[in-house]
Structures are given as structure tokens and as C-alpha cells.
Design a protein around this motif. Sequence first.
Motif, PDB file in Angstrom:
ATOM      1  N   GLY A   1     -10.145  28.428 -24.067  1.00 14.93           N
ATOM      2  CA  GLY A   1     -10.577  27.321 -23.233  1.00 14.93           C
ATOM      3  C   GLY A   1     -10.371  27.619 -21.766  1.00 14.93           C
ATOM      4  O   GLY A   1      -9.994  28.738 -21.375  1.00 14.93           O
ATOM      5  N   THR A   2     -10.654  26.628 -20.950  1.00 16.68           N
ATOM      6  CA  THR A   2     -10.305  26.668 -19.530  1.00 16.68           C
ATOM      7  C   THR A   2      -9.672  25.326 -19.193  1.00 16.68           C
ATOM      8  O   THR A   2      -9.717  24.387 -19.996  1.00 16.68           O
ATOM      9  CB  THR A   2     -11.537  26.864 -18.614  1.00 16.68           C
ATOM     10  OG1 THR A   2     -12.406  25.742 -18.785  1.00 16.68           O
ATOM     11  CG2 THR A   2     -12.271  28.152 -18.922  1.00 16.68           C
TER      12      THR A   2
ATOM     13  N   LEU B   1     -16.923  27.874 -24.584  1.00 13.47           N
ATOM     14  CA  LEU B   1     -15.535  27.478 -24.826  1.00 13.47           C
ATOM     15  C   LEU B   1     -15.358  26.709 -26.133  1.00 13.47           C
ATOM     16  O   LEU B   1     -16.226  25.941 -26.540  1.00 13.47           O
ATOM     17  CB  LEU B   1     -15.034  26.598 -23.685  1.00 13.47           C
ATOM     18  CG  LEU B   1     -15.087  27.163 -22.269  1.00 13.47           C
ATOM     19  CD1 LEU B   1     -14.482  26.166 -21.290  1.00 13.47           C
ATOM     20  CD2 LEU B   1     -14.355  28.504 -22.196  1.00 13.47           C
ATOM     21  N   ASP B   2     -14.194  26.903 -26.740  1.00 10.92           N
ATOM     22  CA  ASP B   2     -13.803  26.082 -27.893  1.00 10.92           C
ATOM     23  C   ASP B   2     -13.283  24.725 -27.429  1.00 10.92           C
ATOM     24  O   ASP B   2     -13.432  23.725 -28.111  1.00 10.92           O
ATOM     25  CB  ASP B   2     -12.693  26.787 -28.685  1.00 10.92           C
ATOM     26  CG  ASP B   2     -13.148  28.119 -29.242  1.00 10.92           C
ATOM     27  OD1 ASP B   2     -14.263  28.170 -29.793  1.00 10.92           O
ATOM     28  OD2 ASP B   2     -12.403  29.112 -29.112  1.00 10.92           O
ATOM     29  N   TYR B   3     -12.613  24.726 -26.265  1.00  5.10           N
ATOM     30  CA  TYR B   3     -12.031  23.479 -25.769  1.00  5.10           C
ATOM     31  C   TYR B   3     -11.955  23.526 -24.249  1.00  5.10           C
ATOM     32  O   TYR B   3     -12.087  24.585 -23.627  1.00  5.10           O
ATOM     33  CB  TYR B   3     -10.629  23.240 -26.357  1.00  5.10           C
ATOM     34  CG  TYR B   3      -9.618  24.286 -25.963  1.00  5.10           C
ATOM     35  CD1 TYR B   3      -8.874  24.180 -24.794  1.00  5.10           C
ATOM     36  CD2 TYR B   3      -9.410  25.417 -26.752  1.00  5.10           C
ATOM     37  CE1 TYR B   3      -7.964  25.152 -24.415  1.00  5.10           C
ATOM     38  CE2 TYR B   3      -8.502  26.394 -26.388  1.00  5.10           C
ATOM     39  CZ  TYR B   3      -7.776  26.252 -25.221  1.00  5.10           C
ATOM     40  OH  TYR B   3      -6.886  27.226 -24.839  1.00  5.10           O
ATOM     41  N   TYR B   4     -11.734  22.361 -23.686  1.00  3.44           N
ATOM     42  CA  TYR B   4     -11.541  22.225 -22.244  1.00  3.44           C
ATOM     43  C   TYR B   4     -10.348  21.320 -22.033  1.00  3.44           C
ATOM     44  O   TYR B   4     -10.242  20.259 -22.648  1.00  3.44           O
ATOM     45  CB  TYR B   4     -12.801  21.631 -21.619  1.00  3.44           C
ATOM     46  CG  TYR B   4     -12.729  21.313 -20.137  1.00  3.44           C
ATOM     47  CD1 TYR B   4     -12.521  22.311 -19.199  1.00  3.44           C
ATOM     48  CD2 TYR B   4     -12.904  20.003 -19.693  1.00  3.44           C
ATOM     49  CE1 TYR B   4     -12.486  22.014 -17.838  1.00  3.44           C
ATOM     50  CE2 TYR B   4     -12.878  19.698 -18.334  1.00  3.44           C
ATOM     51  CZ  TYR B   4     -12.667  20.711 -17.413  1.00  3.44           C
ATOM     52  OH  TYR B   4     -12.640  20.411 -16.074  1.00  3.44           O
TER      53      TYR B   4
ATOM     54  N   VAL C   1       2.601  28.535 -30.056  1.00  4.84           N
ATOM     55  CA  VAL C   1       2.398  28.482 -28.598  1.00  4.84           C
ATOM     56  C   VAL C   1       0.917  28.294 -28.298  1.00  4.84           C
ATOM     57  O   VAL C   1       0.060  28.953 -28.890  1.00  4.84           O
ATOM     58  CB  VAL C   1       2.888  29.796 -27.934  1.00  4.84           C
ATOM     59  CG1 VAL C   1       2.509  29.832 -26.454  1.00  4.84           C
ATOM     60  CG2 VAL C   1       4.392  29.971 -28.112  1.00  4.84           C
ATOM     61  N   LEU C   2       0.621  27.375 -27.404  1.00 12.24           N
ATOM     62  CA  LEU C   2      -0.715  27.325 -26.809  1.00 12.24           C
ATOM     63  C   LEU C   2      -0.543  27.711 -25.344  1.00 12.24           C
ATOM     64  O   LEU C   2       0.189  27.040 -24.610  1.00 12.24           O
ATOM     65  CB  LEU C   2      -1.324  25.921 -26.900  1.00 12.24           C
ATOM     66  CG  LEU C   2      -1.422  25.262 -28.286  1.00 12.24           C
ATOM     67  CD1 LEU C   2      -2.137  23.920 -28.180  1.00 12.24           C
ATOM     68  CD2 LEU C   2      -2.124  26.155 -29.289  1.00 12.24           C
ATOM     69  N   VAL C   3      -1.179  28.801 -24.948  1.00  7.59           N
ATOM     70  CA  VAL C   3      -1.155  29.153 -23.531  1.00  7.59           C
ATOM     71  C   VAL C   3      -2.122  28.184 -22.850  1.00  7.59           C
ATOM     72  O   VAL C   3      -3.327  28.233 -23.088  1.00  7.59           O
ATOM     73  CB  VAL C   3      -1.570  30.618 -23.298  1.00  7.59           C
ATOM     74  CG1 VAL C   3      -1.647  30.924 -21.806  1.00  7.59           C
ATOM     75  CG2 VAL C   3      -0.588  31.560 -24.003  1.00  7.59           C
ATOM     76  N   THR C   4      -1.571  27.289 -22.039  1.00  8.04           N
ATOM     77  CA  THR C   4      -2.376  26.211 -21.468  1.00  8.04           C
ATOM     78  C   THR C   4      -2.841  26.510 -20.040  1.00  8.04           C
ATOM     79  O   THR C   4      -3.653  25.767 -19.498  1.00  8.04           O
ATOM     80  CB  THR C   4      -1.601  24.880 -21.518  1.00  8.04           C
ATOM     81  OG1 THR C   4      -0.228  25.133 -21.186  1.00  8.04           O
ATOM     82  CG2 THR C   4      -1.645  24.279 -22.905  1.00  8.04           C
ATOM     83  N   GLU C   5      -2.297  27.572 -19.442  1.00  5.53           N
ATOM     84  CA  GLU C   5      -2.779  28.048 -18.138  1.00  5.53           C
ATOM     85  C   GLU C   5      -2.359  29.499 -17.950  1.00  5.53           C
ATOM     86  O   GLU C   5      -1.233  29.873 -18.276  1.00  5.53           O
ATOM     87  CB  GLU C   5      -2.153  27.271 -16.956  1.00  5.53           C
ATOM     88  CG  GLU C   5      -2.729  25.924 -16.697  1.00  5.53           C
ATOM     89  CD  GLU C   5      -2.082  25.234 -15.491  1.00  5.53           C
ATOM     90  OE1 GLU C   5      -1.628  25.914 -14.562  1.00  5.53           O
ATOM     91  OE2 GLU C   5      -2.039  23.989 -15.503  1.00  5.53           O
ATOM     92  N   ASN C   6      -3.274  30.273 -17.397  1.00  3.54           N
ATOM     93  CA  ASN C   6      -2.961  31.613 -16.910  1.00  3.54           C
ATOM     94  C   ASN C   6      -4.121  31.992 -15.996  1.00  3.54           C
ATOM     95  O   ASN C   6      -5.280  31.756 -16.335  1.00  3.54           O
ATOM     96  CB  ASN C   6      -2.823  32.596 -18.092  1.00  3.54           C
ATOM     97  CG  ASN C   6      -2.510  34.023 -17.650  1.00  3.54           C
ATOM     98  OD1 ASN C   6      -3.211  34.972 -18.015  1.00  3.54           O
ATOM     99  ND2 ASN C   6      -1.465  34.191 -16.880  1.00  3.54           N
TER     100      ASN C   6
ATOM    101  N   THR D   1      -5.834  29.695 -22.414  1.00  2.00           N
ATOM    102  CA  THR D   1      -6.577  28.855 -21.473  1.00  2.00           C
ATOM    103  C   THR D   1      -6.602  29.512 -20.105  1.00  2.00           C
ATOM    104  O   THR D   1      -5.549  29.774 -19.527  1.00  2.00           O
ATOM    105  CB  THR D   1      -5.884  27.480 -21.333  1.00  2.00           C
ATOM    106  OG1 THR D   1      -5.521  27.004 -22.629  1.00  2.00           O
ATOM    107  CG2 THR D   1      -6.792  26.478 -20.646  1.00  2.00           C
ATOM    108  N   ALA D   2      -7.791  29.765 -19.606  1.00  2.00           N
ATOM    109  CA  ALA D   2      -7.908  30.339 -18.269  1.00  2.00           C
ATOM    110  C   ALA D   2      -7.810  29.220 -17.226  1.00  2.00           C
ATOM    111  O   ALA D   2      -8.518  28.217 -17.305  1.00  2.00           O
ATOM    112  CB  ALA D   2      -9.251  31.063 -18.125  1.00  2.00           C
ATOM    113  N   TRP D   3      -6.912  29.410 -16.275  1.00  2.00           N
ATOM    114  CA  TRP D   3      -6.875  28.546 -15.095  1.00  2.00           C
ATOM    115  C   TRP D   3      -7.510  29.311 -13.955  1.00  2.00           C
ATOM    116  O   TRP D   3      -6.985  30.323 -13.557  1.00  2.00           O
ATOM    117  CB  TRP D   3      -5.448  28.143 -14.726  1.00  2.00           C
ATOM    118  CG  TRP D   3      -5.486  27.231 -13.542  1.00  2.00           C
ATOM    119  CD1 TRP D   3      -5.574  27.606 -12.219  1.00  2.00           C
ATOM    120  CD2 TRP D   3      -5.502  25.799 -13.559  1.00  2.00           C
ATOM    121  NE1 TRP D   3      -5.651  26.494 -11.422  1.00  2.00           N
ATOM    122  CE2 TRP D   3      -5.605  25.375 -12.220  1.00  2.00           C
ATOM    123  CE3 TRP D   3      -5.438  24.840 -14.578  1.00  2.00           C
ATOM    124  CZ2 TRP D   3      -5.650  24.029 -11.861  1.00  2.00           C
ATOM    125  CZ3 TRP D   3      -5.478  23.507 -14.221  1.00  2.00           C
ATOM    126  CH2 TRP D   3      -5.582  23.111 -12.865  1.00  2.00           C
TER     127      TRP D   3
END
Length: 516
Positions: free
Chosen positions: A44-45, A105-108, A406-411, A449-451
Motif C-alpha cells: 500500500g501507500t 495497490l492492495d490498500y491505502y 508486523v505491518l510496515v505502515t510507513e517507509n 506501505t510506502a510513505w
Amino acid sequence: MRPVEMCSHTSLLLFVILNVVLVNSSKYQNQRSPRKFPVGFRFGTATAAYQVEGAWNEDGKTESIWDYLTHTNSSAIRDGSNGDIAADSYHLYKRDVEMMRELGLDYYRFSLSWPRILPTAFPDKINEAGVKYYNNLIDEMLKYNIEPIVTIYHWDLPQKLQKMGGWSNPYIIDWYSDFARVCFKLFGHKVKKWITINEPAQICDFGYGRDLLAPMLQIPGVADYLCARNLLLAHAKAYHIYDKEFRPKQNGAIFITLSAQFYSYEFGKYKEAALEANDFNWAIYSYPIFSKTGDFPPSMKKRVARKSAEQGFFRSRLPELNPEEIAFIKGTSDYFGLNHYFSFYVYRNDSVNGMFETPSTDDDLGVATYFGEGWQIGESNATMFVPKGFYYLLTKIRNDYNNPPVLVTENGFATRGGLRDDDRVTYYRYYISAMLDAIAEGSDIRAYTAWSMMDNFEWAAGYTERFGLYEVDFSSPNRTRTPRKSAFIYKQIVRTRELDWDYEPESYVMTIDKGH
Ligand SMILES: *[C@@H]1O[C@H](CO)[C@@H](O)[C@H](O)[C@H]1NC(C)=O
Ligand SMILES: *[C@@H]1O[C@H](CO)[C@@H](O)[C@H](O)[C@H]1NC(C)=O
Ligand SMILES: *[C@@H]1O[C@H](CO)[C@@H](O)[C@H](O)[C@H]1NC(C)=O
Ligand SMILES: *[C@@H]1O[C@H](CO)[C@@H](O)[C@H](O)[C@H]1NC(C)=O
């Protein structure tokens, strides 16, 4: 490939030492062949309300602490800007969903603006126009099978509540959990992943201890710790409300997102200092929730109590959690939501004494930080390039907390702008590869998740730091979005479920090719 990780502290330290060697010799080579993601892994992003929405006073929305700060303190934001219009997502949400479809994306992940939904800050009045905006956005996403992951609180507190102390007032536990309950009621039939609070350490440390984020209270070593206690209890209360009253019918998940930079060391004598730096900077929030014992990290309790006594306080400045509170907080996160950007080296010796204001969290911890040689790539130093640090952080989370999902929610990575963002491409490839290393050794990481999806208002840095896969033209009233090179690279990763180090996009025209 590295040897299979043994679940012990010694092996972690060994890896930390290896990290140092590898980073220093700048021979860091990840597996360069195409790497596959596990089946079911999701991409996601992310964005946040104040950073993209704009429409700061439209349709009944009231003032948040970021509206107040940007409008009243001309030196607070590096370029003197604000989020009054930002990326104008309040009006351009259909284009935003189009970008999600272009990327496949799968999610936002996005956040809800508290003063847009509750203009009085309390549940006595619900702003239908604000609710309609979020329903429009969510419905447009669901139409294309893009899952909404919703952050309930991403920093834009109603200014009215700040006047009453904000997160340093224990009544925030009720104020926040009332807002959360309203959100579950309004959107819970459509939203199945809730993030209670984004980045508590930044809220409390940067906002209450320092002048890096609103409300810039600057009462270090006191207000930041009160904030930490209240925030943990507010999060836990929202979790229990969802778990008991909404989950049975709505069947979703709820978790907290922590921002954790990794604190490491170049010299073995600073091993303990690095462990304590991780405790003070982020485990203050993960230990109470994810550890077996709960409560604040023992190293923190000890150090702050000792310093407080030396300084003449009658009790520790770090509030004590009683056994009921410890039990109330423990286990209240279905995932470990993780935001990560870069790493630090630390040292602790006599030169650190007297380096910091007293009292303060920095003084309580008593370590100094610096960046390793070669960590900075590109023009911006808002993020450093330390992919190994991400790997060690993920390994530490697996070892310290019994391998939570773990969900990586920003990187992500900041540039000064421009469509040819090769440094960002490098950053994403190496960080994603470091994550795959941790997965290969058993870390239960389920999403990345890409930030950020697009350039946005980067808090105190204004529009000087650009994190977007899409560039936003802030000089155009249309806030035109244009994909950068990194958008094409990310799209390819999402489409193939594979990290291909050599992929170069054939054409720079973004098309929607997800099968719907
Ligand atoms: C304005 O912002 C600066 C940070 O740039 C901060 O140091 C100062 O305390 C702020 N002033 C007020 C009144 O909040
Ligand atoms: C403390 O460590 C730093 C970083 O390694 C070094 O530059 C400094 O000289 C040291 N100071 C003392 C007093 O040992
Ligand atoms: C970037 O690093 C330089 C040198 O270390 C420092 O002076 C500057 O303040 C930093 N800029 C930002 C935006 O952090
Ligand atoms: C903004 O969009 C409108 C309508 O699509 C268009 O007519 C106009 O030329 C655009 N303006 C700019 C500056 O891009």
C-alpha cells in the motif's frame, strides 16, 4: 543468505556488530537476484489528513493544532507554509483513488481529521459534510477493491482540546476514545483495519518535550512523559471499546503504529547505551503493549526515577502505571504497526554529561547520536540510507516480542523534488530487500506501505521535503500529480510480487492495469 536466526540476545548483538562492519566497509550487498514476496503479502501507500486534505476551514471543519500553529507562528515551519490547501485531496480524492489504481495497490492508509468529523471536539455534534467526504473516499476505494486502512489520530488534535492541555490532560483518554467510538460507528462496517494512533513518540517527545511538532510545548522530561502515559491508556481504551463492542459484529483488526528508528553503535562499549536508546525512543510504547510483563521498559523506569530523585522531585517524572493500568494496556494491538526511516549510532561517555537541558528525556537517557559515514545519499538529510538498520530493527522486534505480526505502515525517502528520483528508487529497493531478509529468517511481516503516495505538507519542513511517489505541483491550483520514476518501480514490485533490481520502466505513462 544469513544463517538462520537464533532467538537469543547474543545473536542480535552479533548481528549488530556485523551491521557495523558491513555498513562501514560500504560493501553492503543484498541478494541481487530477483526476490519473491511471500504469498498473501500486501502493498500500500500512506498519507495523513492534515498533510494532504487542505480545505482547512471548509464545510464546518474547525481548527486543529496544526492550523493554529501554522497560522500563528511564522518561524515554526521551515518555508513559512501551511496545510490550508496542501495536496487538496478534499476535492481531488477521485484522482487519489486513480493513483491507487495506477499503482495497483492492495490498500491505502489515510487518517481521519478529528475537527472535520467532530467540530466541537466532542460527540455532541457530528459534521455530516466531513463524514460524507470520508464515505466518498472509502466508497471510491472499495469500488476498485482497494482496502482502506484508517488511522484514527494522525496528529491534528482539535485546538480546543489543546487549550485544555491536550495529551497531557488525563481526560484525553475519554476525549480520544469517544472520537474513536464515533469512527467505529460511522465507518466500521466498511473499514476492517484501524490504527488507533500514529507515532506516539513523535506526538509526545517532539510536540510536548520539544519544538519540533505542534503544539511545541517544550516542557521536556515532564509533559512528554504525561503524554506517554495518557496516550497509552487512550489507545488501550479505544482498543477495548472496539474489541468488546464492535469487533463481534464488524470483524476487523485494531492496532497502534509506532515510529522506530534503530539505535546502534560502532563501539562495543556503547552496547547498553544503544539498547537504552531504543527503549527511550520507541520501546516506551512497544514494551507496555507487546512485552510479556507490560509496563514501561525497566531501564527507563530506573533511569528516570534516579534522575528525578537526584534533581529533587518527590516522585519519578515518568508516571507510574498501576497494576490495573499495566494489564489494561498489555496486549492491545492486533499488529505491530511500524514506521521506519533510518538509524543512528550512539555513544555515552563523560562528554555527554551536561550536553542536554535538565530535566529532559535526553538527559534522562544520557546518550548522544550521530550518523555513520556514507549514510547520507541525495540532497535531503531528512532521511538517511541505512537499510541494514531496518533489518536489525525487524529482527529485534521479532526477538523482543515473540514475533508479533508486523505491518510496515510507513517507509520512505525525502528528496527536494523532481521526477527522476533515483535515490528514492535505491532507498526503496534496499529497504524492501532488508525486510525480505528479516522475513526469510522468520519475521512475521505481512504488509509494506510506502510513505508517501504523493508529496504533501511535511510538518515543520513544510514543502521543502518531498516524500511522494507522485510529485504534486503546489504552484498549480489543480495540484497536478505526476508519477516519479519511483512510482513505476513500486508499481512493478506490486504487480509482479517480486523485487527486480534491474527493472527500468519502458514508458513513463501511468496506466490503470489492475484487473478491475
Ligand atoms: C514558534 O516556533 C518555534 C520553532 O521554530 C518555537 O521555538 C517557538 O517556541 C514557537 N513559538 C510559540 C509561541 O509557540
Ligand atoms: C566520547 O565519545 C565521542 C564519540 O566517540 C568522542 O568523540 C569523544 O571524544 C568522547 N569523549 C570523551 C570525554 O571520552
Ligand atoms: C542537514 O545536515 C546539516 C549538516 O549536518 C545540518 O546543518 C542541517 O541542519 C541538516 N538539515 C536538515 C534539514 O536536517
Ligand atoms: C486546471 O484544470 C482545468 C480543468 O481541467 C484546466 O482547464 C486548466 O487548464 C488547469 N490549469 C492548470 C494550471 O493546469
